[in-house]
Each structure stands twice: as C-alpha cells, then as structure tokens.
Design a protein around this motif. Sequence first.
Motif, PDB file in Angstrom:
ATOM      1  N   VAL A  73       0.845  -1.204   0.000  1.00 42.73           N
ATOM      2  CA  VAL A  73       0.000   0.000   0.000  1.00 42.73           C
ATOM      3  C   VAL A  73       0.880   1.254   0.000  1.00 42.73           C
ATOM      4  O   VAL A  73       0.650   2.200  -0.762  1.00 42.73           O
ATOM      5  CB  VAL A  73      -0.966   0.006   1.207  1.00 42.73           C
ATOM      6  CG1 VAL A  73      -1.651   1.368   1.344  1.00 42.73           C
ATOM      7  CG2 VAL A  73      -2.017  -1.097   1.060  1.00 42.73           C
ATOM      8  N   TYR A  76       2.831   1.158  -3.632  1.00 41.48           N
ATOM      9  CA  TYR A  76       1.978   1.269  -4.827  1.00 41.48           C
ATOM     10  C   TYR A  76       1.098   2.518  -4.785  1.00 41.48           C
ATOM     11  O   TYR A  76       1.101   3.328  -5.702  1.00 41.48           O
ATOM     12  CB  TYR A  76       1.053   0.051  -4.964  1.00 41.48           C
ATOM     13  CG  TYR A  76       1.710  -1.293  -5.138  1.00 41.48           C
ATOM     14  CD1 TYR A  76       3.074  -1.430  -5.333  1.00 41.48           C
ATOM     15  CD2 TYR A  76       0.942  -2.454  -5.123  1.00 41.48           C
ATOM     16  CE1 TYR A  76       3.659  -2.674  -5.480  1.00 41.48           C
ATOM     17  CE2 TYR A  76       1.513  -3.701  -5.280  1.00 41.48           C
ATOM     18  CZ  TYR A  76       2.871  -3.813  -5.458  1.00 41.48           C
ATOM     19  OH  TYR A  76       3.436  -5.055  -5.605  1.00 41.48           O
ATOM     20  N   ALA A  77       0.302   2.636  -3.699  1.00 38.48           N
ATOM     21  CA  ALA A  77      -0.685   3.723  -3.627  1.00 38.48           C
ATOM     22  C   ALA A  77      -0.043   5.047  -3.248  1.00 38.48           C
ATOM     23  O   ALA A  77      -0.600   6.109  -3.521  1.00 38.48           O
ATOM     24  CB  ALA A  77      -1.779   3.363  -2.615  1.00 38.48           C
ATOM     25  N   ASN A  81       2.508   5.804  -7.228  1.00 37.89           N
ATOM     26  CA  ASN A  81       1.324   6.434  -7.809  1.00 37.89           C
ATOM     27  C   ASN A  81       1.468   7.951  -7.887  1.00 37.89           C
ATOM     28  O   ASN A  81       1.223   8.570  -8.929  1.00 37.89           O
ATOM     29  CB  ASN A  81       0.087   6.030  -6.996  1.00 37.89           C
ATOM     30  CG  ASN A  81      -1.211   6.451  -7.667  1.00 37.89           C
ATOM     31  OD1 ASN A  81      -1.743   7.506  -7.370  1.00 37.89           O
ATOM     32  ND2 ASN A  81      -1.717   5.612  -8.555  1.00 37.89           N
ATOM     33  N   SER A  99      -6.591   4.339  -5.806  1.00 39.51           N
ATOM     34  CA  SER A  99      -6.680   2.923  -5.463  1.00 39.51           C
ATOM     35  C   SER A  99      -8.118   2.520  -5.758  1.00 39.51           C
ATOM     36  O   SER A  99      -8.966   3.378  -6.047  1.00 39.51           O
ATOM     37  CB  SER A  99      -6.377   2.702  -3.976  1.00 39.51           C
ATOM     38  OG  SER A  99      -7.460   3.174  -3.178  1.00 39.51           O
ATOM     39  N   PHE A 144      -4.253   4.202 -11.859  1.00 43.00           N
ATOM     40  CA  PHE A 144      -4.606   3.212 -10.838  1.00 43.00           C
ATOM     41  C   PHE A 144      -3.390   2.435 -10.362  1.00 43.00           C
ATOM     42  O   PHE A 144      -2.587   1.956 -11.173  1.00 43.00           O
ATOM     43  CB  PHE A 144      -5.606   2.194 -11.403  1.00 43.00           C
ATOM     44  CG  PHE A 144      -7.017   2.694 -11.475  1.00 43.00           C
ATOM     45  CD1 PHE A 144      -7.878   2.552 -10.407  1.00 43.00           C
ATOM     46  CD2 PHE A 144      -7.475   3.317 -12.630  1.00 43.00           C
ATOM     47  CE1 PHE A 144      -9.186   3.018 -10.473  1.00 43.00           C
ATOM     48  CE2 PHE A 144      -8.781   3.785 -12.717  1.00 43.00           C
ATOM     49  CZ  PHE A 144      -9.638   3.633 -11.629  1.00 43.00           C
ATOM     50  N   CYS A 145      -3.289   2.285  -9.044  1.00 46.59           N
ATOM     51  CA  CYS A 145      -2.292   1.374  -8.474  1.00 46.59           C
ATOM     52  C   CYS A 145      -2.954   0.013  -8.244  1.00 46.59           C
ATOM     53  O   CYS A 145      -4.153  -0.157  -8.443  1.00 46.59           O
ATOM     54  CB  CYS A 145      -1.738   1.924  -7.166  1.00 46.59           C
ATOM     55  SG  CYS A 145      -2.935   1.943  -5.813  1.00 46.59           S
ATOM     56  N   ILE A 147      -4.014  -1.701  -5.791  1.00 45.99           N
ATOM     57  CA  ILE A 147      -4.670  -1.870  -4.495  1.00 45.99           C
ATOM     58  C   ILE A 147      -6.170  -1.666  -4.680  1.00 45.99           C
ATOM     59  O   ILE A 147      -6.596  -0.657  -5.260  1.00 45.99           O
ATOM     60  CB  ILE A 147      -4.145  -0.843  -3.455  1.00 45.99           C
ATOM     61  CG1 ILE A 147      -2.620  -0.976  -3.260  1.00 45.99           C
ATOM     62  CG2 ILE A 147      -4.881  -0.977  -2.125  1.00 45.99           C
ATOM     63  CD1 ILE A 147      -2.160  -2.280  -2.641  1.00 45.99           C
ATOM     64  N   THR A 148      -6.968  -2.613  -4.170  1.00 46.02           N
ATOM     65  CA  THR A 148      -8.421  -2.480  -4.210  1.00 46.02           C
ATOM     66  C   THR A 148      -8.953  -2.574  -2.773  1.00 46.02           C
ATOM     67  O   THR A 148      -8.187  -2.497  -1.814  1.00 46.02           O
ATOM     68  CB  THR A 148      -9.046  -3.573  -5.102  1.00 46.02           C
ATOM     69  OG1 THR A 148      -8.716  -4.859  -4.564  1.00 46.02           O
ATOM     70  CG2 THR A 148      -8.531  -3.474  -6.533  1.00 46.02           C
ATOM     71  N   HIS A 149     -10.271  -2.749  -2.632  1.00 48.18           N
ATOM     72  CA  HIS A 149     -10.845  -2.875  -1.275  1.00 48.18           C
ATOM     73  C   HIS A 149     -12.059  -3.786  -1.339  1.00 48.18           C
ATOM     74  O   HIS A 149     -12.572  -4.096  -2.426  1.00 48.18           O
ATOM     75  CB  HIS A 149     -11.217  -1.495  -0.716  1.00 48.18           C
ATOM     76  CG  HIS A 149     -12.493  -0.929  -1.286  1.00 48.18           C
ATOM     77  ND1 HIS A 149     -13.466  -0.355  -0.513  1.00 48.18           N
ATOM     78  CD2 HIS A 149     -12.951  -0.873  -2.565  1.00 48.18           C
ATOM     79  CE1 HIS A 149     -14.469   0.045  -1.284  1.00 48.18           C
ATOM     80  NE2 HIS A 149     -14.179  -0.240  -2.531  1.00 48.18           N
ATOM     81  N   LEU A 155      -8.224  -3.134   2.727  1.00 44.87           N
ATOM     82  CA  LEU A 155      -7.498  -2.989   1.461  1.00 44.87           C
ATOM     83  C   LEU A 155      -6.963  -4.346   1.034  1.00 44.87           C
ATOM     84  O   LEU A 155      -6.631  -5.195   1.878  1.00 44.87           O
ATOM     85  CB  LEU A 155      -6.344  -1.997   1.620  1.00 44.87           C
ATOM     86  CG  LEU A 155      -6.730  -0.542   1.884  1.00 44.87           C
ATOM     87  CD1 LEU A 155      -5.505   0.292   2.227  1.00 44.87           C
ATOM     88  CD2 LEU A 155      -7.473   0.065   0.689  1.00 44.87           C
ATOM     89  N   ASN A 157      -4.303  -6.357  -1.902  1.00 45.93           N
ATOM     90  CA  ASN A 157      -3.319  -6.355  -2.981  1.00 45.93           C
ATOM     91  C   ASN A 157      -3.935  -7.099  -4.164  1.00 45.93           C
ATOM     92  O   ASN A 157      -4.434  -8.208  -4.007  1.00 45.93           O
ATOM     93  CB  ASN A 157      -2.045  -7.060  -2.493  1.00 45.93           C
ATOM     94  CG  ASN A 157      -0.926  -7.004  -3.506  1.00 45.93           C
ATOM     95  OD1 ASN A 157      -0.946  -6.207  -4.431  1.00 45.93           O
ATOM     96  ND2 ASN A 157       0.060  -7.864  -3.334  1.00 45.93           N
TER      97      ASN A 157
END
Length: 258
Positions: A73, A76-77, A81, A99, A144-145, A147-149, A155, A157
């Motif tokens: 996080v 990447y984010a 980013n 993200s 976009f990096c 990382i999602t949710h 969060l 990966n």
Amino acid sequence: MKKVTVIKIGGNIIDNPAELEQFLTDFSKIEGYKVLVHGGGKSATKMAQSIGLVPQMIEGRRITDAAMLDVVVMIYAGQINKDIVAQLQAKDNNSMGFSGADGNLIQSTKRNHPTIDYGFVGDVKQVNTKLLATLLETDIVPVFCAITHDKNGQLLNTNADTIASELSIALSEIFDVTLTYCFEKQGVLQDSEDDSSVITAINEELYNKLKAEKVIHSGMIPKLDNCFNSLSRGVQKIKIGHHKMLQNPDVPHTTITL
C-alpha cells in the motif's frame, strides 16, 4: 463510439527513471481518453527485504500477509502512484491517482483458494463504471495502483494485469477499448533470452500449445489469461510490448486475438 486506451506498465519500467520518463512522454501524447494502471512489484520487494520481510511468489502472484500489505500500500498507492501523477502533470496530462477504494472504483473479494492462502489478495468483483466514465469525460487521466478494497474496510493487494483487464472489460460497455500491456520486452518471446524472437500474433489455440511446451511460463501466464478473458468479454484489441509501440506502430509487438 469513443475510444479509450487502457495501458498497464510493469515494474521494470517503474524501477528505471529514464525508462519511466520516456514511457510517460509517449503515454502523454496518446490522444483521447486513456487510463494508466501500474504495478511496482520490484520496488515493493526491495522495501520488504530492507525491513526483514521475505517476499513469496506463487505463479507470478504475491502472497500478501498483513506486514506485506502495509508495504505494498505504501509503495503502490503512495510513492509510485503520486510520482507518476506528478510527472504526468508536468506533461500537461491532468491525471488523478486512485486505489480501488477511492470512489469505490474497484471492489474486490479476498481470494479464497482451496490449497493456497494468498493472504490479503483481492479478486476484482465490481468496477464503478459510471464514475470512471465521468472522470474520463471530464478529461481526467485516471492512474490506478494495484490496491483495491472489499467495501468492509479492508485494502487488498490485487494483480495489476487483472485490474487493467477488469477496467477494460467494464469500459467496453460504453467505449471502444484497446488494452495495452507495456513492459521492457518487445512482446511475448519465443525464446526468453532472445529479445528479437517476438511472437507477433497469439490466439487461444497457440497460447495453450506454447504453455504446454513451457515457452510461456511464470508471470506471463496470468497476463495472457487476463488477455483472453478480456477479449471474450468485450475488449476490442490487446497488445503486449515495449512502450515504443505507443507512438510507432511499426515497432514489433504481440497482438492477442481469440
């Protein structure tokens, strides 16, 4: 139908400042709507090792425990980013970094595998296509990096190739989408030691043959799996190769078709 170019760049471009600068120059000149997706695996691995973590990969996928999630996080984010967004602003591309959690743009579920515990790894469930289209239509370049949710505060990966694929599939409901994977090679290679051995066209039948012969292996497998999934779900065209092809279509690269 308006066109959208979705481009994913790999860690080897990100790790090389001169290469990243050249890529972003080429990317900034692409006309029309565009989306950039980046990974950054090598930077995350380096940071993890510097604080005593031992990175684990299975079939090109990163195992992500809680400590590794903090690292990815952050890298990447955060660092990668925002660095990319700042460089695109310098090239007069009004970009915004995201993200999947931002604007609920990409919602995922934690991977549930029968034999492997991937940890905090997400599989994309839903893209907020309406908000993404609104951003594009106001001339924002989304970056976009990986990382999602999960919509429950966690969060996750998430493989950047998959994110690029799922964004492309979602946008193809509204736009004519070309998905391009840019990395340090000129395309999918017949011989990984010979940069000139580009396979210029791959369909599903040839892919299965090359996979069985171990010509295509490791991280290229999830990349190509995503490609065929995208094509079967509405994406118009997919290209894999060096970023030089963005401004010069005569540069050798691989085109993926069903």
